[in-house]
Design an enzyme around this catalytic site. Structure first.
Site, short mmCIF file in Angstrom:
data_model
loop_
_atom_site.label_atom_id
_atom_site.label_comp_id
_atom_site.label_asym_id
_atom_site.label_seq_id
_atom_site.Cartn_x
_atom_site.Cartn_y
_atom_site.Cartn_z
N ARG A 1 5.27 -1.83 -4.04
CA ARG A 1 5.15 -2.47 -2.46
C ARG A 1 5.18 -4.15 -1.99
O ARG A 1 6.22 -3.98 -0.91
CB ARG A 1 4.10 -1.98 -2.05
CG ARG A 1 3.61 -1.96 -0.64
CD ARG A 1 1.61 -1.75 -1.16
NE ARG A 1 2.10 -0.60 -0.36
CZ ARG A 1 0.79 0.32 0.16
NH1 ARG A 1 -0.54 -0.44 -0.02
NH2 ARG A 1 -0.01 1.20 0.23
N HIS B 1 7.61 -5.38 0.28
CA HIS B 1 7.62 -6.46 1.52
C HIS B 1 8.18 -8.01 1.20
O HIS B 1 8.28 -9.10 2.18
CB HIS B 1 5.73 -7.05 1.34
CG HIS B 1 4.88 -5.82 1.62
ND1 HIS B 1 3.69 -5.76 3.25
CD2 HIS B 1 5.14 -4.41 1.60
CE1 HIS B 1 3.78 -4.62 3.19
NE2 HIS B 1 4.48 -3.83 2.71
N ASN C 1 0.03 -7.44 5.96
CA ASN C 1 -0.36 -7.25 4.23
C ASN C 1 -1.39 -7.53 3.76
O ASN C 1 -1.96 -7.32 3.02
CB ASN C 1 0.07 -8.76 3.44
CG ASN C 1 1.90 -8.81 3.94
OD1 ASN C 1 2.51 -7.92 3.65
ND2 ASN C 1 2.63 -9.88 4.16
N HIS D 1 6.87 6.60 -1.13
CA HIS D 1 5.55 6.62 -0.97
C HIS D 1 4.83 7.74 -1.82
O HIS D 1 4.12 9.01 -1.90
CB HIS D 1 5.16 7.20 0.90
CG HIS D 1 5.15 5.88 1.35
ND1 HIS D 1 4.63 6.14 2.81
CD2 HIS D 1 5.25 4.80 1.14
CE1 HIS D 1 5.20 4.80 3.17
NE2 HIS D 1 5.34 3.80 2.22
#
Length: 338
Positions: free
Chosen positions: A69, A73, A101, A200
């Site tokens: 992740r 990001h 975030n 995911h």
């Protein structure tokens, strides 16, 4: 005149030209990313990252999802330049406190530890951006996912952009077309989007991000089967409708939460995607292409692994031309060099 003409263009055409522009922009990045960039200057870097990630994932399998992740990001804001790792200072506003975030990103300490080890072997050589990219690959492998070669040679940004973090990153309740546009903005295709969403299959989500889904259309999409009803009741016990328990969490893939596999897509076929943005891939009226890909990945894990690996390389190659020219190799991933 130009502004007037632009405003009269149909939305679809404006979207197409915007996507084409950014695809060309990102594709023209610095060609210095290579597989052997550190072969003579820091030949131990891949071994060090692998060892540290093995320790991190062994201590807590969720650390794999945390690092993946972080990488995602990072790359969606200014390219893969380590900007997400920067702490706020008097002179720099970082990305960690952006709404997309906050309470979402963890794993910074793992990168700090990797950086410390690498600096001991090769001081001032390996960028934090490269370490995060390599660590994300190793994280996936350690929980059963595919291997891919990681091109390296990135520089660390001296800037961060909280505003871009707010606007560029997809959110849990976002619609399909908006999500597609955010991936297209980065030069990533619909196939890349659906494949990368497969990350995911590991990780957790906060109640705040799935409350509207479980008290919305979850029962409709899952067709009320006994197993789905049991799963939904469990989610509601974790995440009450009246509010509170916003920080309570549930696995994004409730079947095999610590294993990187294709069960995430099977849950979408059953209407059991935890986040609205997940289920949209299969259930959206606009999702003809995404629906076909969900079905393909649900029935063919080999194809999913192949596409995921290819898309991770593609995402990892989103470059920040300013960082290549003006960037640095940070001594500490949390702060620019002084």
């Amino acid at each position: 005149m130009a502004a007037s003409l632009h405003s009269k263009l149909p939305f679809v055409l404006r979207f197409f030209f915007m996507s084409l522009f950014y695809t060309i922009l990102h594709a023209s990045g610095d060609p210095s990313l290579t597989l052997d960039y550190y072969s003579s200057t820091c030949p131990t870097v891949f071994d060090v990252v692998k060892k540290e990630m093995e320790c991190a994932v062994l201590s807590d399998p969720r650390n794999a999802a945390r690092i993946v992740r972080l990488h995602f990001h990072d790359c969606f804001v200014q390219g893969c330049d380590g900007s997400v790792l920067l702490d706020d200072t008097i002179s720099l506003k970082g990305e960690k406190e952006a709404s997309t975030n906050t309470n979402s990103l963890e794993g910074f300490g793992i990168i700090d530890k990797i950086k410390s080890k690498v600096e001991s072997d090769c001081p001032g050589i390996v960028s934090c951006a490269d370490l995060l990219t390599i660590a994300a690959r190793d994280a996936v492998i350690l929980v059963g996912g595919p291997y891919w070669d990681v091109p390296v040679g990135r520089k660390d940004s001296k800037t961060a952009n909280s505003e871009l973090a707010e606007s560029n990153l997809p959110t849990a309740n976002e619609g399909l077309m908006s999500i597609i546009s955010k991936f297209e903005y980065q030069g990533l295709s619909v196939t890349d989007m659906v494949a990368l969403s497969g990350a995911h299959t590991i990780g957790m989500a906060r109640c705040q991000n799935f409350r509207s889904r479980i008290y919305g259309d979850f029962g409709t999409t899952s067709l009320g089967s006994l197993t789905s009803a049991s799963y939904l009741n469990n989610l509601k016990s974790i995440c009450p409708a009246a509010g509170g328990k916003d920080d309570s969490t549930s696995a994004l893939d409730h079947v095999t939460p610590n294993l990187f596999d294709n069960s995430y897509y099977l849950s979408l076929l059953n209407g059991e995607g935890l986040l609205n943005s997940d289920q949209e891939l299969y259930a959206s009226f606009f999702g003809i292409q995404t629906r076909d890909l969900v079905v393909k990945y649900a029935h063919d894990p080999v194809i999913f692994f192949q596409h995921f690996a290819d898309s991770m390389v593609k995402m990892g190659n989103i470059t920040n031309s300013d960082s290549f020219i003006n960037g640095e190799v940070r001594k500490n991933c949390r702060f620019i060099n002084t």
